[in-house]
Write a protein that holds these residues in place. Structure first.
Motif, PDB file in Angstrom:
ATOM      1  N   PRO A 170      10.738  31.792 -15.267  1.00 45.45           N
ATOM      2  CA  PRO A 170       9.588  31.569 -14.365  1.00 45.45           C
ATOM      3  C   PRO A 170       8.411  32.443 -14.771  1.00 45.45           C
ATOM      4  CG  PRO A 170      11.618  31.966 -13.122  1.00 45.45           C
ATOM      5  CD  PRO A 170      11.920  32.308 -14.549  1.00 45.45           C
ATOM      6  N   ILE A 171       7.205  31.946 -14.555  1.00 49.44           N
ATOM      7  CA  ILE A 171       6.011  32.719 -14.892  1.00 49.44           C
ATOM      8  C   ILE A 171       5.793  33.794 -13.832  1.00 49.44           C
ATOM      9  CG2 ILE A 171       3.516  32.628 -15.204  1.00 49.44           C
ATOM     10  CD1 ILE A 171       3.823  29.759 -16.155  1.00 49.44           C
ATOM     11  N   THR A 172       5.802  35.053 -14.259  1.00 47.64           N
ATOM     12  CA  THR A 172       5.614  36.174 -13.336  1.00 47.64           C
ATOM     13  C   THR A 172       4.365  36.997 -13.693  1.00 47.64           C
ATOM     14  OG1 THR A 172       6.995  37.643 -14.677  1.00 47.64           O
ATOM     15  CG2 THR A 172       8.106  36.354 -12.956  1.00 47.64           C
ATOM     16  N   ASP A 215      -5.986  22.774 -17.496  1.00 48.67           N
ATOM     17  CA  ASP A 215      -4.829  23.136 -16.693  1.00 48.67           C
ATOM     18  C   ASP A 215      -4.244  24.402 -17.338  1.00 48.67           C
ATOM     19  OD1 ASP A 215      -2.188  23.470 -15.760  1.00 48.67           O
ATOM     20  OD2 ASP A 215      -1.995  21.343 -15.306  1.00 48.67           O
ATOM     21  N   THR A 216      -4.327  25.511 -16.642  1.00 50.39           N
ATOM     22  CA  THR A 216      -3.928  26.798 -17.236  1.00 50.39           C
ATOM     23  C   THR A 216      -2.468  26.823 -17.653  1.00 50.39           C
ATOM     24  OG1 THR A 216      -5.555  27.916 -15.834  1.00 50.39           O
ATOM     25  CG2 THR A 216      -3.895  29.302 -16.894  1.00 50.39           C
ATOM     26  N   VAL A 217      -1.596  26.324 -16.799  1.00 52.16           N
ATOM     27  CA  VAL A 217      -0.158  26.312 -17.129  1.00 52.16           C
ATOM     28  C   VAL A 217       0.090  25.412 -18.328  1.00 52.16           C
ATOM     29  CG1 VAL A 217       2.153  25.718 -16.326  1.00 52.16           C
ATOM     30  CG2 VAL A 217       0.540  26.848 -14.769  1.00 52.16           C
ATOM     31  N   ALA A 218      -0.589  24.237 -18.357  1.00 48.90           N
ATOM     32  CA  ALA A 218      -0.436  23.326 -19.496  1.00 48.90           C
ATOM     33  C   ALA A 218      -0.947  23.989 -20.773  1.00 48.90           C
ATOM     34  CB  ALA A 218      -1.195  22.021 -19.229  1.00 48.90           C
ATOM     35  N   PHE A 219      -2.031  24.750 -20.639  1.00 44.04           N
ATOM     36  CA  PHE A 219      -2.592  25.479 -21.778  1.00 44.04           C
ATOM     37  C   PHE A 219      -1.538  26.437 -22.353  1.00 44.04           C
ATOM     38  CE2 PHE A 219      -4.898  28.671 -24.037  1.00 44.04           C
ATOM     39  CZ  PHE A 219      -6.074  28.103 -24.486  1.00 44.04           C
ATOM     40  N   TYR A 220      -0.899  27.202 -21.481  1.00 43.06           N
ATOM     41  CA  TYR A 220       0.104  28.168 -21.931  1.00 43.06           C
ATOM     42  C   TYR A 220       1.335  27.474 -22.520  1.00 43.06           C
ATOM     43  CZ  TYR A 220      -1.986  32.581 -20.501  1.00 43.06           C
ATOM     44  OH  TYR A 220      -2.780  33.701 -20.435  1.00 43.06           O
ATOM     45  N   LYS A 221       1.741  26.386 -21.917  1.00 42.36           N
ATOM     46  CA  LYS A 221       2.897  25.645 -22.448  1.00 42.36           C
ATOM     47  C   LYS A 221       2.592  25.093 -23.837  1.00 42.36           C
ATOM     48  CE  LYS A 221       5.155  24.314 -18.119  1.00 42.36           C
ATOM     49  NZ  LYS A 221       5.560  23.182 -17.251  1.00 42.36           N
ATOM     50  N   GLN A 238       2.798  15.801 -31.219  1.00 41.33           N
ATOM     51  CA  GLN A 238       2.247  15.116 -30.059  1.00 41.33           C
ATOM     52  C   GLN A 238       1.651  16.114 -29.067  1.00 41.33           C
ATOM     53  OE1 GLN A 238       1.824  11.896 -29.445  1.00 41.33           O
ATOM     54  NE2 GLN A 238       0.944  12.333 -27.434  1.00 41.33           N
ATOM     55  N   ASN A 239       2.366  17.227 -28.870  1.00 41.58           N
ATOM     56  CA  ASN A 239       1.892  18.259 -27.949  1.00 41.58           C
ATOM     57  C   ASN A 239       0.580  18.866 -28.427  1.00 41.58           C
ATOM     58  OD1 ASN A 239       1.844  21.338 -27.105  1.00 41.58           O
ATOM     59  ND2 ASN A 239       3.082  20.275 -25.578  1.00 41.58           N
ATOM     60  N   MET A 240       0.485  19.138 -29.726  1.00 33.73           N
ATOM     61  CA  MET A 240      -0.741  19.738 -30.256  1.00 33.73           C
ATOM     62  C   MET A 240      -1.905  18.752 -30.218  1.00 33.73           C
ATOM     63  SD  MET A 240       0.263  22.423 -33.292  1.00 33.73           S
ATOM     64  CE  MET A 240       1.285  21.301 -34.220  1.00 33.73           C
ATOM     65  N   ASP A 241      -1.605  17.464 -30.380  1.00 35.52           N
ATOM     66  CA  ASP A 241      -2.660  16.452 -30.249  1.00 35.52           C
ATOM     67  C   ASP A 241      -3.251  16.488 -28.841  1.00 35.52           C
ATOM     68  OD1 ASP A 241      -4.156  14.023 -31.083  1.00 35.52           O
ATOM     69  OD2 ASP A 241      -2.901  13.051 -29.574  1.00 35.52           O
ATOM     70  N   GLU A 242      -2.365  16.544 -27.845  1.00 29.16           N
ATOM     71  CA  GLU A 242      -2.828  16.614 -26.449  1.00 29.16           C
ATOM     72  C   GLU A 242      -3.545  17.936 -26.184  1.00 29.16           C
ATOM     73  OE1 GLU A 242       0.727  16.043 -24.213  1.00 29.16           O
ATOM     74  OE2 GLU A 242       0.948  13.926 -24.791  1.00 29.16           O
ATOM     75  N   PHE A 243      -3.060  19.004 -26.797  1.00 30.69           N
ATOM     76  CA  PHE A 243      -3.679  20.319 -26.616  1.00 30.69           C
ATOM     77  C   PHE A 243      -5.101  20.335 -27.184  1.00 30.69           C
ATOM     78  CE2 PHE A 243      -3.560  25.048 -27.860  1.00 30.69           C
ATOM     79  CZ  PHE A 243      -4.046  25.433 -26.616  1.00 30.69           C
ATOM     80  N   THR A 278      -1.817  34.572 -15.697  1.00 29.56           N
ATOM     81  CA  THR A 278      -2.214  33.548 -16.667  1.00 29.56           C
ATOM     82  C   THR A 278      -3.740  33.510 -16.741  1.00 29.56           C
ATOM     83  OG1 THR A 278      -2.114  31.893 -14.894  1.00 29.56           O
ATOM     84  CG2 THR A 278      -0.164  32.110 -16.281  1.00 29.56           C
ATOM     85  N   TYR A 279      -4.273  34.093 -17.785  1.00 32.36           N
ATOM     86  CA  TYR A 279      -5.724  34.096 -17.957  1.00 32.36           C
ATOM     87  C   TYR A 279      -6.073  33.465 -19.309  1.00 32.36           C
ATOM     88  CZ  TYR A 279      -4.601  38.333 -20.643  1.00 32.36           C
ATOM     89  OH  TYR A 279      -4.074  39.226 -21.534  1.00 32.36           O
ATOM     90  N   ILE A 280      -7.288  32.981 -19.404  1.00 29.63           N
ATOM     91  CA  ILE A 280      -7.812  32.439 -20.658  1.00 29.63           C
ATOM     92  C   ILE A 280      -9.197  33.053 -20.859  1.00 29.63           C
ATOM     93  CG2 ILE A 280      -8.442  30.369 -21.951  1.00 29.63           C
ATOM     94  CD1 ILE A 280      -6.626  28.766 -20.065  1.00 29.63           C
TER      95      ILE A 280
END
Length: 254
Positions: free
Chosen positions: A197-199, A108-114, A91-96, A202-204
């Motif tokens: 936590p993200i420290t 959404d960068t954070v969503a991309f990383y998740k 399901q996650n990969m479908d949304e990705f 976060t780049y793409i």
């Protein structure tokens, strides 16, 4: 008067012949009786030995069935957890993939990383097949009826397919790693994987459409392999539940 000794000799010979005949007849009867008693003793010995072996085998079969049942119940639990994991991953990969097909500015960068963290996540299914392997190598599978042995063999054959599909997922993920390493910060995915936590930054870095298309294709391969593996997990679960029921019913293990 002169013939009397001859008659006496003849009479004695006839008497001796009759006695010999009777003796031989009695000996044959004795031999037959002794042979019959020996045959009966040997047959009884075989019967007792077979009964003893059958008792030992049945008792051993029940012990092995209990051990096999414990292995299967561990597999069933792991398979149930694996199915939930892979359904969530699919399901996650479908949304990705939907995100990747959208304009880059909408990501959404954070969503991309998740999502990338989930893409590289695997379920560590390791079959508990120690009892079956031991029975197969020692020849104690013969303690069980053929119907049950066939089901055990079918379960083991399916395990090979299930493990093979897991290996294909891992291979597809490793093939994605070099490309993904040029596009995102793996330190961030590491933090997310361990719920930290993200420290880190976060780049793409997807610079052109060809790179994006290649990335999408490799993510899609992982998703496809996950879907096939999910099918094998479900098939394995059905076989485990059927085999568990069969063993419980046959050996009254409740």
């Amino acid at each position: 008067m002169e013939n009397q000794p001859l008659d006496l000799d003849q009479t004695m010979e006839e008497s001796n012949a009759k006695e010999l005949k009777v003796f031989k007849k009695r000996n044959w009867k004795s031999y037959i009786k002794e042979f019959f008693m020996l045959f009966l003793a040997i047959s009884l010995g075989f019967f007792v030995e077979n009964q003893r072996e059958a008792y030992v085998e049945n008792k051993s079969a029940k012990v092995l069935a209990q051990s096999m049942l414990e292995d299967l119940e561990q597999d069933r639990k792991a398979l149930q957890e694996g199915i939930l994991f892979m359904e969530e991953k699919d399901q996650n990969m479908d949304e990705f993939l939907r995100m990747l097909h959208a304009p880059g500015g909408d990501w959404d960068t954070v969503a991309f990383y998740k999502s990338m963290t989930m893409v590289f996540s695997t379920f560590p299914f390791s079959p508990t097949d120690g009892t079956y392997s031991q029975m197969k190598s020692s020849g104690t599978l013969r303690y069980f009826d053929q119907r049950l042995v066939n089901k055990m063999n079918a379960y083991d054959n399916q395990l090979k397919k299930t493990v093979f599909r897991d290996e294909l997922i891992e291979k597809a993920e490793w093939e994605l790693v070099p490309l993904a390493a040029t596009l995102i910060n793996f330190e961030v995915t590491g933090e997310l994987r361990f719920n930290k936590p993200i420290t880190k930054e976060t780049y793409i870095k997807i610079q052109d459409q060809d790179t994006l298309d290649l990335f999408i294709n490799k993510v899609a391969v992982v998703r496809t392999m996950t879907g096939r593996s999910l099918q094998e997990y479900k098939a394995q679960l059905l076989l485990s539940e059927d085999l568990i029921k069969e063993i419980k019913d046959k050996y009254k293990l409740y």
